[in-house]
Design an enzyme around this catalytic site. Structure first.
Site, short mmCIF file in Angstrom:
data_model
loop_
_atom_site.label_atom_id
_atom_site.label_comp_id
_atom_site.label_asym_id
_atom_site.label_seq_id
_atom_site.Cartn_x
_atom_site.Cartn_y
_atom_site.Cartn_z
N MET A 12 22.46 3.15 39.04
CA MET A 12 23.87 2.76 39.13
C MET A 12 23.95 1.31 39.61
O MET A 12 24.97 0.89 40.15
CB MET A 12 24.61 3.70 40.09
CG MET A 12 24.62 5.14 39.56
SD MET A 12 25.98 6.14 40.19
CE MET A 12 25.60 6.16 41.92
N HIS A 15 14.18 0.88 43.12
CA HIS A 15 14.39 0.89 41.67
C HIS A 15 13.27 0.10 40.97
O HIS A 15 12.77 0.50 39.91
CB HIS A 15 15.72 0.22 41.29
CG HIS A 15 16.94 0.89 41.84
ND1 HIS A 15 17.72 0.34 42.81
CD2 HIS A 15 17.50 2.09 41.52
CE1 HIS A 15 18.74 1.15 43.07
NE2 HIS A 15 18.62 2.22 42.31
N GLN A 18 30.25 11.55 39.32
CA GLN A 18 29.39 12.09 40.37
C GLN A 18 29.87 11.71 41.78
O GLN A 18 29.20 12.01 42.76
CB GLN A 18 27.94 11.68 40.15
CG GLN A 18 27.62 10.21 40.36
CD GLN A 18 26.18 9.90 39.98
OE1 GLN A 18 25.85 9.79 38.81
NE2 GLN A 18 25.31 9.76 40.98
N GLN A 65 18.01 15.78 43.26
CA GLN A 65 18.44 15.25 41.95
C GLN A 65 17.27 15.30 40.95
O GLN A 65 17.44 15.69 39.78
CB GLN A 65 18.92 13.81 42.12
CG GLN A 65 19.10 13.05 40.82
CD GLN A 65 19.73 11.68 41.02
OE1 GLN A 65 20.93 11.57 41.15
NE2 GLN A 65 18.92 10.62 41.04
N MET A 86 14.69 3.07 51.18
CA MET A 86 15.56 2.08 50.54
C MET A 86 16.66 2.78 49.76
O MET A 86 16.42 3.79 49.10
CB MET A 86 14.74 1.19 49.62
CG MET A 86 13.86 0.28 50.42
SD MET A 86 13.35 -1.12 49.47
CE MET A 86 12.22 -1.85 50.67
N SER A 87 17.87 2.24 49.88
CA SER A 87 19.03 2.83 49.22
C SER A 87 20.08 1.75 49.04
O SER A 87 20.21 0.87 49.91
CB SER A 87 19.60 3.94 50.10
OG SER A 87 20.90 4.27 49.69
O1 PAF Z 1 20.32 8.15 41.31
C1 PAF Z 1 21.22 7.51 40.73
O2 PAF Z 1 21.34 6.28 40.87
C2 PAF Z 1 22.23 8.26 39.87
O3 PAF Z 1 22.50 9.52 40.38
C3 PAF Z 1 21.80 8.34 38.40
C4 PAF Z 1 20.53 9.15 38.23
C5 PAF Z 1 21.59 6.95 37.82
C6 PAF Z 1 22.89 9.03 37.57
O4 PAF Z 1 24.08 8.33 37.62
#
Ligand code: PAF
Length: 283
Positions: free
Chosen positions: A32, A39, A63, A155, A186-187
């Site tokens: 996102m 990432h 979401q 997830q 990290m977030s």
């Molecule tokens: O983990 C995330 O950033 C989101 O939940 C994802 C997997 C991109 C789905 O929108």
């Protein structure tokens, strides 16, 4: 060089069809945005495994169960593209909202069971939004492999189940959580923490590891969880939503870590909800 940014499904399909025609494998890293080292570690893993790598950036409204959270979510497309430049990804897919949710969109992908606990309890509807958008991104990118961080372990399990159940031909690969030197996972949400909030948040991983280390000694999990909750509140966390010990495969609650298990902790600090989980040694 920055990768081409594709905003339309038709452009993406032209590209992926060309790669597929010559037998190239495609990896996708769904995000996102507000990219951080976590990432980028997924991008590295994808680059190592696949001929072509697509990073998707889409802040998925379905979401978010809290409109304020959606509004506050950082949107940093230019910086994200710059961060990706050294990795040589082949495309950044930033779909226009109507490419994901065209007018009249009426389908929800819902995974039973795995979504009934932890994040599923505290964020009703969240995983339906995740499963729906990820199913679309898998189908739109036609990727062979998809990369997800273990930080969002629930997830990861849900997305894997969804792909298997729907026969989407993709390998869902889990990659280790990337942490700050303090241990803080990290977030993108860490961007919202003040310097004081960061200091508080940094205590969480130590408290989790201390709990996990005591599990093999046979101490009852319930007692250890109570101690950990008190330690978190003492460190400055304002609310602890859950401290759970669960089977690493099925996510069922465990009284002891007598099979591969993970410890999950979600707590609030400085107005930010912080989730984390770690593997625990078997007892
Ligand atoms: O983990 C995330 O950033 C989101 O939940 C994802 C997997 C991109 C789905 O929108």
């Amino acid at each position: 060089m920055t990768a081409p940014i594709l905003r339309r499904l038709a452009e993406l399909r032209t590209q992926t069809n060309a790669w597929k025609r010559v037998g190239e494998t495609i990896g996708v890293v769904p995000t996102m945005g507000a990219l951080h080292q976590g990432h980028l570690s997924l991008v590295e893993a994808a680059k190592a495994d696949c001929d072509r790598v697509i990073v998707t950036i889409f802040v998925n409204p379905k979401q978010f169960n809290n409109p304020e959270d959606l509004a506050k979510y950082p949107r940093t497309e230019n910086e994200d593209a710059e961060k990706l430049a050294p990795y040589g990804v082949d495309a950044i897919y930033v779909p226009e909202p109507e490419e994901i949710y065209p007018a009249g969109f009426a389908t929800t992908v819902s995974v039973a069971g795995l979504t009934d606990v932890m994040e599923g309890t505290f964020r009703p509807g969240h995983f339906d939004g995740v499963a729906t958008v990820v199913a679309k991104l898998f189908l739109q990118t036609q990727a062979d492999r998809a990369y997800f961080g273990e930080k969002d372990y629930q997830q990861l399990m849900i997305v894997r189940r969804m792909a298997r159940d729907l026969d989407i031909p993709i390998d869902v690969i889990g990659c280790p959580t990337v942490r700050e030197p303090s241990g803080l996972a990290m977030s993108s949400r860490n961007l919202r923490l003040s310097p004081e909030g960061l200091t508080i948040a940094a205590r969480k991983n130590t408290i989790m590891r201390e709990l996990a280390e005591r599990l093999p000694r046979g101490e009852p999990f319930g007692e250890l969880a109570k101690e950990a909750e008190a330690a978190l509140l003492d460190a400055g966390f304002t609310e602890v939503e859950y401290i759970d010990l669960r089977c690493a495969e099925t996510l069922e609650a465990l009284p002891h870590a007598n099979r591969p298990a993970r410890l999950f902790v979600t707590a609030w600090a400085d107005g930010v909800r912080l989730i984390d989980n770690i593997a625990v040694p078997n007892s």
